[in-house]
Design a protein around this motif. Structure first.
Motif, PDB file in Angstrom:
ATOM      1  N   PRO A   1      99.841  23.366 -32.754  1.00  0.00           N
ATOM      2  CA  PRO A   1      98.717  24.591 -33.078  1.00  0.00           C
ATOM      3  C   PRO A   1      97.731  24.099 -34.288  1.00  0.00           C
ATOM      4  O   PRO A   1      96.869  24.199 -34.161  1.00  0.00           O
ATOM      5  CB  PRO A   1      99.612  25.620 -33.228  1.00  0.00           C
ATOM      6  CG  PRO A   1     100.906  25.813 -32.746  1.00  0.00           C
ATOM      7  CD  PRO A   1     101.185  24.382 -32.822  1.00  0.00           C
ATOM      8  N   PHE A   2      98.508  23.530 -35.336  1.00  0.00           N
ATOM      9  CA  PHE A   2      97.649  23.173 -36.352  1.00  0.00           C
ATOM     10  C   PHE A   2      96.831  21.892 -35.974  1.00  0.00           C
ATOM     11  O   PHE A   2      95.670  21.793 -36.415  1.00  0.00           O
ATOM     12  CB  PHE A   2      98.597  22.718 -37.536  1.00  0.00           C
ATOM     13  CG  PHE A   2      97.919  22.181 -38.938  1.00  0.00           C
ATOM     14  CD1 PHE A   2      97.397  23.048 -39.742  1.00  0.00           C
ATOM     15  CD2 PHE A   2      97.828  20.985 -39.133  1.00  0.00           C
ATOM     16  CE1 PHE A   2      96.703  22.620 -40.745  1.00  0.00           C
ATOM     17  CE2 PHE A   2      97.120  20.425 -40.258  1.00  0.00           C
ATOM     18  CZ  PHE A   2      96.511  21.276 -41.041  1.00  0.00           C
ATOM     19  N   LEU A   3      97.416  20.825 -35.403  1.00  0.00           N
ATOM     20  CA  LEU A   3      96.674  19.656 -35.212  1.00  0.00           C
ATOM     21  C   LEU A   3      95.439  19.986 -34.064  1.00  0.00           C
ATOM     22  O   LEU A   3      94.529  19.329 -34.119  1.00  0.00           O
ATOM     23  CB  LEU A   3      97.630  18.709 -34.644  1.00  0.00           C
ATOM     24  CG  LEU A   3      98.405  18.002 -35.650  1.00  0.00           C
ATOM     25  CD1 LEU A   3      99.574  16.957 -35.056  1.00  0.00           C
ATOM     26  CD2 LEU A   3      97.853  17.131 -36.670  1.00  0.00           C
ATOM     27  N   TYR A   4      95.935  20.884 -33.179  1.00  0.00           N
ATOM     28  CA  TYR A   4      95.009  21.355 -32.153  1.00  0.00           C
ATOM     29  C   TYR A   4      93.690  22.030 -32.658  1.00  0.00           C
ATOM     30  O   TYR A   4      92.572  21.876 -32.162  1.00  0.00           O
ATOM     31  CB  TYR A   4      95.757  22.252 -31.175  1.00  0.00           C
ATOM     32  CG  TYR A   4      95.091  22.350 -29.965  1.00  0.00           C
ATOM     33  CD1 TYR A   4      95.420  21.469 -28.774  1.00  0.00           C
ATOM     34  CD2 TYR A   4      94.136  23.536 -29.502  1.00  0.00           C
ATOM     35  CE1 TYR A   4      94.713  21.572 -27.647  1.00  0.00           C
ATOM     36  CE2 TYR A   4      93.730  23.599 -28.185  1.00  0.00           C
ATOM     37  CZ  TYR A   4      93.776  22.815 -27.150  1.00  0.00           C
ATOM     38  OH  TYR A   4      93.307  22.581 -26.107  1.00  0.00           O
ATOM     39  N   GLN A   5      93.905  22.682 -33.829  1.00  0.00           N
ATOM     40  CA  GLN A   5      92.602  23.431 -34.447  1.00  0.00           C
ATOM     41  C   GLN A   5      92.276  22.673 -35.604  1.00  0.00           C
ATOM     42  O   GLN A   5      90.937  22.863 -36.092  1.00  0.00           O
ATOM     43  CB  GLN A   5      93.329  24.802 -35.042  1.00  0.00           C
ATOM     44  CG  GLN A   5      93.719  25.705 -34.104  1.00  0.00           C
ATOM     45  CD  GLN A   5      92.762  25.948 -32.879  1.00  0.00           C
ATOM     46  OE1 GLN A   5      92.981  25.850 -31.781  1.00  0.00           O
ATOM     47  NE2 GLN A   5      91.413  26.203 -33.170  1.00  0.00           N
ATOM     48  N   VAL A   6      93.004  21.557 -36.342  1.00  0.00           N
ATOM     49  CA  VAL A   6      92.178  20.981 -37.383  1.00  0.00           C
ATOM     50  C   VAL A   6      91.105  20.094 -36.832  1.00  0.00           C
ATOM     51  O   VAL A   6      90.455  19.504 -37.620  1.00  0.00           O
ATOM     52  CB  VAL A   6      93.275  20.144 -38.103  1.00  0.00           C
ATOM     53  CG1 VAL A   6      93.764  18.705 -37.218  1.00  0.00           C
ATOM     54  CG2 VAL A   6      92.948  19.776 -39.554  1.00  0.00           C
ATOM     55  N   VAL A   7      91.197  19.694 -35.547  1.00  0.00           N
ATOM     56  CA  VAL A   7      90.176  18.924 -34.885  1.00  0.00           C
ATOM     57  C   VAL A   7      88.864  19.850 -34.443  1.00  0.00           C
ATOM     58  O   VAL A   7      88.013  19.163 -34.054  1.00  0.00           O
ATOM     59  CB  VAL A   7      90.693  18.014 -33.757  1.00  0.00           C
ATOM     60  CG1 VAL A   7      91.838  17.154 -34.305  1.00  0.00           C
ATOM     61  CG2 VAL A   7      91.081  18.795 -32.696  1.00  0.00           C
ATOM     62  N   GLN A   8      88.905  21.138 -34.445  1.00  0.00           N
ATOM     63  CA  GLN A   8      87.926  22.010 -34.116  1.00  0.00           C
ATOM     64  C   GLN A   8      87.105  22.594 -35.310  1.00  0.00           C
ATOM     65  O   GLN A   8      87.861  23.221 -36.204  1.00  0.00           O
ATOM     66  CB  GLN A   8      88.486  22.987 -32.972  1.00  0.00           C
ATOM     67  CG  GLN A   8      89.063  22.189 -31.828  1.00  0.00           C
ATOM     68  CD  GLN A   8      89.530  23.240 -30.673  1.00  0.00           C
ATOM     69  OE1 GLN A   8      88.561  23.789 -30.321  1.00  0.00           O
ATOM     70  NE2 GLN A   8      90.892  23.427 -30.580  1.00  0.00           N
ATOM     71  N   PRO A   9      85.868  22.935 -35.045  1.00  0.00           N
ATOM     72  CA  PRO A   9      85.163  23.662 -36.031  1.00  0.00           C
ATOM     73  C   PRO A   9      85.327  25.312 -35.847  1.00  0.00           C
ATOM     74  O   PRO A   9      84.324  25.849 -35.587  1.00  0.00           O
ATOM     75  CB  PRO A   9      83.782  23.216 -36.081  1.00  0.00           C
ATOM     76  CG  PRO A   9      83.531  22.807 -34.467  1.00  0.00           C
ATOM     77  CD  PRO A   9      85.165  22.289 -34.196  1.00  0.00           C
ATOM     78  N   MET A  10      86.575  25.619 -35.937  1.00  0.00           N
ATOM     79  CA  MET A  10      86.998  27.246 -35.886  1.00  0.00           C
ATOM     80  C   MET A  10      87.710  27.566 -37.277  1.00  0.00           C
ATOM     81  O   MET A  10      87.992  26.867 -38.068  1.00  0.00           O
ATOM     82  CB  MET A  10      87.834  27.266 -34.597  1.00  0.00           C
ATOM     83  CG  MET A  10      86.939  26.985 -33.512  1.00  0.00           C
ATOM     84  SD  MET A  10      87.934  26.577 -31.802  1.00  0.00           S
ATOM     85  CE  MET A  10      88.658  28.036 -31.648  1.00  0.00           C
ATOM     86  N   SER A  11      87.776  28.949 -37.157  1.00  0.00           N
ATOM     87  CA  SER A  11      88.552  29.576 -38.578  1.00  0.00           C
ATOM     88  C   SER A  11      89.845  29.501 -38.698  1.00  0.00           C
ATOM     89  O   SER A  11      90.349  30.037 -39.530  1.00  0.00           O
ATOM     90  CB  SER A  11      87.754  30.837 -38.533  1.00  0.00           C
ATOM     91  OG  SER A  11      88.611  31.817 -37.676  1.00  0.00           O
ATOM     92  N   ASP A  12      90.625  29.004 -37.443  1.00  0.00           N
ATOM     93  CA  ASP A  12      92.007  29.219 -37.787  1.00  0.00           C
ATOM     94  C   ASP A  12      92.696  28.425 -38.889  1.00  0.00           C
ATOM     95  O   ASP A  12      93.549  28.906 -39.823  1.00  0.00           O
ATOM     96  CB  ASP A  12      92.645  28.814 -36.298  1.00  0.00           C
ATOM     97  CG  ASP A  12      92.068  29.369 -35.233  1.00  0.00           C
ATOM     98  OD1 ASP A  12      92.447  30.665 -34.877  1.00  0.00           O
ATOM     99  OD2 ASP A  12      91.145  28.843 -34.607  1.00  0.00           O
ATOM    100  N   VAL A  13      92.342  27.303 -39.174  1.00  0.00           N
ATOM    101  CA  VAL A  13      92.808  26.419 -40.300  1.00  0.00           C
ATOM    102  C   VAL A  13      92.294  26.887 -41.467  1.00  0.00           C
ATOM    103  O   VAL A  13      93.201  27.102 -42.428  1.00  0.00           O
ATOM    104  CB  VAL A  13      92.529  24.806 -40.126  1.00  0.00           C
ATOM    105  CG1 VAL A  13      92.883  23.898 -41.286  1.00  0.00           C
ATOM    106  CG2 VAL A  13      93.412  24.284 -38.593  1.00  0.00           C
ATOM    107  N   PRO A  14      91.109  27.220 -41.598  1.00  0.00           N
ATOM    108  CA  PRO A  14      90.700  27.562 -42.966  1.00  0.00           C
ATOM    109  C   PRO A  14      91.275  29.357 -43.114  1.00  0.00           C
ATOM    110  O   PRO A  14      91.664  29.430 -44.325  1.00  0.00           O
ATOM    111  CB  PRO A  14      89.148  28.013 -42.528  1.00  0.00           C
ATOM    112  CG  PRO A  14      88.858  26.994 -41.814  1.00  0.00           C
ATOM    113  CD  PRO A  14      89.935  26.846 -40.624  1.00  0.00           C
ATOM    114  N   ALA A  15      91.742  29.902 -42.187  1.00  0.00           N
ATOM    115  CA  ALA A  15      92.473  31.245 -42.458  1.00  0.00           C
ATOM    116  C   ALA A  15      93.859  30.774 -42.825  1.00  0.00           C
ATOM    117  O   ALA A  15      94.364  31.508 -44.009  1.00  0.00           O
ATOM    118  CB  ALA A  15      92.594  32.091 -41.157  1.00  0.00           C
TER     119      ALA A  15
END
Length: 546
Positions: free
Chosen positions: A166-180
């Protein structure tokens, strides 16, 4: 004299080994954090795409310009029912009390960070925020683990987070999940500081960092309470000390609470309202059981059963302070999941992204349990723990590859290609009738869009006539997966609704752009040529854009 020197040499050797272990752990965490950022850059989508990514980027653009809403003059005079709704792009909702205006529906914290970056380094640099937050989340997970169970546990937790699907899936997208996730682990590190419960300044600082996390995800407000419970991990418990710490913590939180309330009031018509709609509909009791059947299964499938070690962590240490802090982290991780168990029901594993703020705590618990368990099994426990972590990381990364985390850029590329085509090849007065791309076309071309899903079934020809009456030239932008829905919606009321003529362009075999003016020419026997645009994967170095 010779004998008396032996203990000192033993102590020196022990200290030397400890320093070496700490350096190794720091190096592992640092390399892992850098690797997370590199993954986000090299395989990042770097695209304003569907509702989520466009929402955040659009809001960042608004904030950078000093605004909170898009105002569209034509929206207020559209001649069909609920005409203004069709001018609201994906990821947005109508602005409260302002006809013809729309506002992003997402939370403000992440867009505020991107807006700051945009003002300093330009639009493209906004896409660097998530990779940098990914690196910060990994390093701060190390810091949290080190504070709870030592440097080895911290390094292993950092590795497990960086390899998490889930982390790698989101670290490549400009969305708020990793910043959160980065913001909340920063809050945990801040409140776990040894001086948090004894220093007013440290408590205020902890509140400020937690407030930043609330800016990113205001719906996770209960986590601020869970974070502040850290004071109960200290001994002795003194009511005046706890009260003073919580008051100072609340003072630190206050600015972020005020900012969120002011923005929500300006955008949605009330300090407690959000862009996501009625909370009673989003959070319901009948969502609990379906989500309890999903999230735990997805967690075990993506992280492997090693995460179950987290539940054993409190019983694997004899240190009472460490045990209390482990229970505290368990409470925090459980609170993250509890915030989303009543939320909407989804059917894809990547919705674990919602609970990413709980991953650092969960993986610190897992790594602490692993280290303490292996310590009981022999002198080579440190090597064994890193070997186990490396094997699990390989399994996790392999799972991320199988789940296409590193191929999302190619799938999302169509949004940018379509937007750039509109910008470079269509006239300045073009207005694009689209669905998924109703936002990305605006981002890349600064052209107006109409969302066809918000047009009444009998209003397609009316919308085209309205556009032409205002000196605009309409085009249809339809994804392959949308075409049947478009045809079923409009074909009965409009000859153009059947899309029964060639498109002017086919992009990546995923979407087409149609010129309605070609319909008459095609019916008259003229040839309409479709341009094909198909991109191959760029060289790796070309992914470093900022």
């Amino acid at each position: 004299m010779q004998y008396s020197g032996v203990p000192s040499r033993v102590a020196a050797d022990t200290e030397s080994r400890r320093v070496t272990r700490d350096r190794v752990a720091r190096a592992v965490a640092a390399v892992t954090a850098i690797a997370a950022a590199v993954a986000g850059v090299v395989w990042g989508t770097h695209v304003a795409g569907g509702p989520d990514s466009y929402c955040y980027l659009s809001q960042a653009e608004l904030f950078a310009a000093g605004h909170v809403a898009h105002v569209q003059r034509l929206a207020s005079i559209a001649p069909w029912d609920h005409g203004a709704d069709a001018f609201v792009p994906v990821g947005h909702v109508p602005a409260a009390g302002r006809r013809g205006a729309s506002v992003p529906m997402c939370s403000p914290g992440y867009p505020i960070a991107m807006a700051a970056v945009r003002l300093v380094a330009g639009r493209t640099a906004m896409f660097a925020v998530v990779p940098l937050c990914g690196a910060a989340a990994v390093w701060l997970t190390f810091a949290l683990g080190r504070r709870i169970a030592g440097t080895d546990a911290g390094a292993i937790a950092a590795v497990l987070l960086a390899a998490s699907p889930p982390f790698l899936y989101q670290v490549v997208q400009p969305m708020s999940d990793v910043p959160a996730a980065a913001a909340w682990v920063a809050a945990l590190v801040a409140v776990a500081h040894p001086r948090f419960a004894s220093s007013i300044a440290s408590a205020v600082a902890g509140g400020i960092v937690t407030g930043v996390a609330l800016l990113v995800r205001p719906n996770l407000a209960p986590l601020a309470i869970a974070a502040a419970l850290v004071v109960f991990t200290e001994r002795p418990w003194r009511v005046p000390t706890i009260a003073r710490t919580w008051i100072a913590f609340a003072i630190g939180l206050l600015p972020s609470i005020v900012i969120v309330a002011m923005l929500q009031d300006a955008m949605y018509g009330g300090p407690l309202k959000s862009g996501y709609g009625d909370l009673i509909l989003l959070f319901r009791v009948d969502h609990v059981w379906p989500n309890l059947q999903r999230y735990p299964v997805w967690l075990l499938q993506t992280e492997t059963p090693i995460v179950l070690l987290a539940l054993a962590a409190p019983w694997l240490t004899r240190d009472p302070v460490a045990r209390r802090r482990i229970f505290w982290l368990l409470t925090f991780a459980a609170a993250v999941f509890a915030c989303y168990i009543p939320y909407e029901v989804f059917d894809a594993w990547w919705f674990l992204r919602f609970v990413l703020p709980g991953y650092p705590a969960l993986l610190v618990l897992t790594s602490a349990a692993l280290v303490w368990l292996l310590q009981r099994m022999g002198s080579r426990w440190q090597v064994a723990s890193y070997v186990v972590a490396a094997v699990v990381a390989v399994v996790l990364v392999r799972g991320s590859i199988q789940r296409h985390a590193f191929g999302l850029w190619e799938f999302e590329r169509r949004f940018q290609l379509a937007g750039e085509y509109v910008a470079s090849r269509l006239p300045q007065n073009a207005i694009v009738i689209a669905a998924q791309e109703s936002g990305s076309v605006r981002f890349y071309s600064n052209r107006m869009t109409i969302a066809w899903r918000d047009l009444p079934a009998d209003a397609l020809d009316t919308a085209l006539a309205f556009a032409r009456a205002h000196d605009l030239r309409p085009y249809f932008l339809i994804e392959n997966g949308e075409q049947q829905e478009f045809v079923e919606r409009f074909q009965a009321k409009s000859p153009l609704g059947g899309l029964a003529w060639p498109a002017i362009v086919d992009i990546n075999h995923m979407l087409r752009i149609y010129d309605p003016d070609d319909y008459v020419r095609y019916r008259a026997g003229e040839r309409v040529t479709t341009e094909r645009i198909w991109t191959k994967r760029e060289r790796v170095l070309d992914r470093f854009k900022f």
